[in-house]
Design an enzyme around this catalytic site. Structure first.
Site, mmCIF file in Angstrom:
data_model
loop_
_atom_site.group_PDB
_atom_site.id
_atom_site.type_symbol
_atom_site.label_atom_id
_atom_site.label_comp_id
_atom_site.label_asym_id
_atom_site.label_seq_id
_atom_site.Cartn_x
_atom_site.Cartn_y
_atom_site.Cartn_z
ATOM 1 N N GLY A 165 0.841 -1.204 0.000
ATOM 2 C CA GLY A 165 0.000 0.000 0.000
ATOM 3 C C GLY A 165 0.867 1.241 0.000
ATOM 4 O O GLY A 165 1.833 1.315 0.749
ATOM 5 N N ARG A 189 1.183 -5.237 -5.859
ATOM 6 C CA ARG A 189 1.106 -6.470 -5.070
ATOM 7 C C ARG A 189 1.652 -7.550 -5.991
ATOM 8 O O ARG A 189 1.322 -7.590 -7.175
ATOM 9 C CB ARG A 189 -0.337 -6.797 -4.702
ATOM 10 C CG ARG A 189 -1.104 -5.612 -4.141
ATOM 11 C CD ARG A 189 -1.113 -5.575 -2.634
ATOM 12 N NE ARG A 189 -1.895 -4.420 -2.179
ATOM 13 C CZ ARG A 189 -1.764 -3.854 -0.990
ATOM 14 N NH1 ARG A 189 -0.891 -4.311 -0.129
ATOM 15 N NH2 ARG A 189 -2.511 -2.834 -0.650
ATOM 16 N N ASP A 195 4.200 -4.376 6.304
ATOM 17 C CA ASP A 195 4.742 -5.634 6.832
ATOM 18 C C ASP A 195 4.826 -6.732 5.769
ATOM 19 O O ASP A 195 5.716 -7.576 5.826
ATOM 20 C CB ASP A 195 4.003 -6.092 8.090
ATOM 21 C CG ASP A 195 2.563 -6.465 7.820
ATOM 22 O OD1 ASP A 195 1.996 -5.940 6.844
ATOM 23 O OD2 ASP A 195 2.008 -7.277 8.584
ATOM 24 N N THR A 225 3.833 3.041 5.635
ATOM 25 C CA THR A 225 2.420 2.660 5.595
ATOM 26 C C THR A 225 1.628 3.634 6.459
ATOM 27 O O THR A 225 2.122 4.072 7.496
ATOM 28 C CB THR A 225 2.183 1.218 6.122
ATOM 29 O OG1 THR A 225 0.784 1.027 6.333
ATOM 30 C CG2 THR A 225 2.893 0.944 7.427
ATOM 31 N N ASP A 277 -0.862 2.882 8.166
ATOM 32 C CA ASP A 277 -1.501 2.170 9.290
ATOM 33 C C ASP A 277 -0.731 2.211 10.608
ATOM 34 O O ASP A 277 -1.290 1.866 11.647
ATOM 35 C CB ASP A 277 -1.718 0.695 8.907
ATOM 36 C CG ASP A 277 -2.721 0.561 7.774
ATOM 37 O OD1 ASP A 277 -3.629 1.407 7.698
ATOM 38 O OD2 ASP A 277 -2.579 -0.368 6.960
ATOM 39 N N ASP A 333 1.446 0.203 11.686
ATOM 40 C CA ASP A 333 1.351 -1.131 12.300
ATOM 41 C C ASP A 333 2.605 -1.979 12.141
ATOM 42 O O ASP A 333 2.546 -3.197 12.137
ATOM 43 C CB ASP A 333 0.151 -1.891 11.711
ATOM 44 C CG ASP A 333 0.292 -2.096 10.206
ATOM 45 O OD1 ASP A 333 1.203 -1.501 9.601
ATOM 46 O OD2 ASP A 333 -0.510 -2.856 9.638
ATOM 47 N N ARG A 344 -7.212 -2.235 9.315
ATOM 48 C CA ARG A 344 -7.802 -3.573 9.345
ATOM 49 C C ARG A 344 -7.496 -4.262 10.669
ATOM 50 O O ARG A 344 -8.377 -4.775 11.328
ATOM 51 C CB ARG A 344 -7.256 -4.425 8.182
ATOM 52 C CG ARG A 344 -8.194 -4.433 6.995
ATOM 53 C CD ARG A 344 -7.531 -5.105 5.827
ATOM 54 N NE ARG A 344 -6.270 -4.428 5.503
ATOM 55 C CZ ARG A 344 -5.370 -4.883 4.650
ATOM 56 N NH1 ARG A 344 -5.556 -6.017 4.044
ATOM 57 N NH2 ARG A 344 -4.278 -4.208 4.393
#
Ligand code: ADP
Length: 319
Positions: free
Chosen positions: A11, A72, A103, A125, A127, A129, A171
């Site tokens: 992403g 991807r 990740d 990212t 996120d 995360d 997510r």
């Protein structure tokens, strides 16, 4: 190291360009050639690899997205895909690789590391995360985008005395919801790390109404449930009609904030330093405003920790 490569994967996130710029300029500063791998691991397998000069990364520090583009690439998860990628790196005489991504991208870098090829992971990212860093590149920009939306929604929410539900990205990690909720003054924050308690949400909403609150804002991370699902539940339990806003992909775009540009510049340069010191297989990050680096395999096994102090504070301040 005479020649290094850089790619962005997974992403996209605002600030990836600033990180690419830092990698390229830092390497050239030290007399090392840099090759850009376009379209992530797919481009690595296909040999979509081109030399970057200092000027190639001019005028990109303020731009969202990634000039190297992203993709991807399921093929890279296979033995054949990875062998093909290593062949391309060998063919182009690239001695080490900087991987900027989330990740999943780190897992790709880990796979190359395990095959003896030096890679350094840079956390990019929205996120937030990635283990081994307190902040990822793009998180601050996404946060500011969300806050901007919350502020605007708050104007209309208070004029019409309404309860709004704002669905944000995340997510598995609730960082965007949590930090945006705290800085946007949301009454309730629903995150994947804490099971949703509808009873206490109802209590908070009712208490707020009783003390004369004219509006209420609930932030929900997409990983828990959609904004519309939550709206149905709130309606069912309280009878309150809510309005739902789904922020979606706008959270991924935009010009990176100063904070993200500085972070990207520091982490990109650090990744090059590690490669030049022959330290492959590392993941760079920031902790207490100091740059850190971990073994990439170890980093991937660490759990991502939500800032529980921030979570508690958000609850205390939204009574
Ligand atoms: P992100 O990096 O944002 O988490 P993805 O999870 O889609 O995004 O991962 C990006 C790419 O990294 C994947 O398309 C794939 O090419 C590669 N990748 C992900 N997981 C692995 C893995 N276990 N082994 C090798 N490569 C992987």
């Amino acid at each position: 190291m005479k020649r290094i490569g850089v790619l962005t994967s997974g992403g996209d996130a605002p600030g990836m360009n600033a990180a690419v710029r830092a990698v390229v300029r830092k390497a050239i500063y030290h007399g090392v050639e840099v090759y850009g791998v376009y379209q992530g691991y797919q481009g690595l397998i296909n040999g979509n690899i081109h030399q970057l000069e200092a000027g190639s990364v001019g005028d990109i520090i303020h731009r969202g997205g990634t000039i190297l583009r992203s993709a991807r690439c399921p093929e890279f998860k296979t033995q054949e895909g990875q062998q093909q990628a290593l062949k391309q790196l060998d063919k182009h005489n690239i001695d080490g690789l900087v991987v900027i991504g989330g990740d999943g991208s780190y897992r790709g870098a880990k796979a190359l590391t395990e095959r003896g090829y030096p890679c350094v992971g840079v956390p990019g990212t929205i996120d937030n995360d990635i283990p081994g860093t307190e902040f990822t590149i793009g998180f601050d920009t996404a946060l500011n985008t969300v806050i901007d939306a919350i502020d605007k929604i708050r104007d209309t929410a208070s004029s019409h005395e309404r309860t709004f539900i704002i669905e944000v990205m995340g997510r598995d990690a609730g960082d965007i919801a949590l930090w945006a909720g705290l800085s946007g003054g949301a009454e309730t924050i629903v995150i994947p790390e804490d099971p949703i308690d509808m009873e206490s949400m109802k209590e908070r909403l009712m208490k707020g109404l009783k003390r004369g609150k004219r509006h209420s804002i609930i932030i929900v991370a997409e990983g828990v449930m959609s904004g519309n699902e939550l709206a149905d539940k709130v309606k069912e339990m309280t009878g309150i009609e809510t309005r739902v806003s789904v922020l979606g992909h706008m959270q991924r775009g935009g010009s990176p904030t100063a904070r993200d540009r500085v972070l990207a510049s520091r982490l990109g340069a650090k990744a090059v330093e590690l490669l030049l010191a022959n330290k492959g297989g590392r993941a760079v990050g920031i902790e207490r405003n100091e740059l850190v680096d971990y073994d990439i395999i170890e980093a991937l096994s660490l759990p991502h920790k939500l800032d529980l102090d921030i979570y508690q504070l958000s609850k205390e301040l939204s009574i």
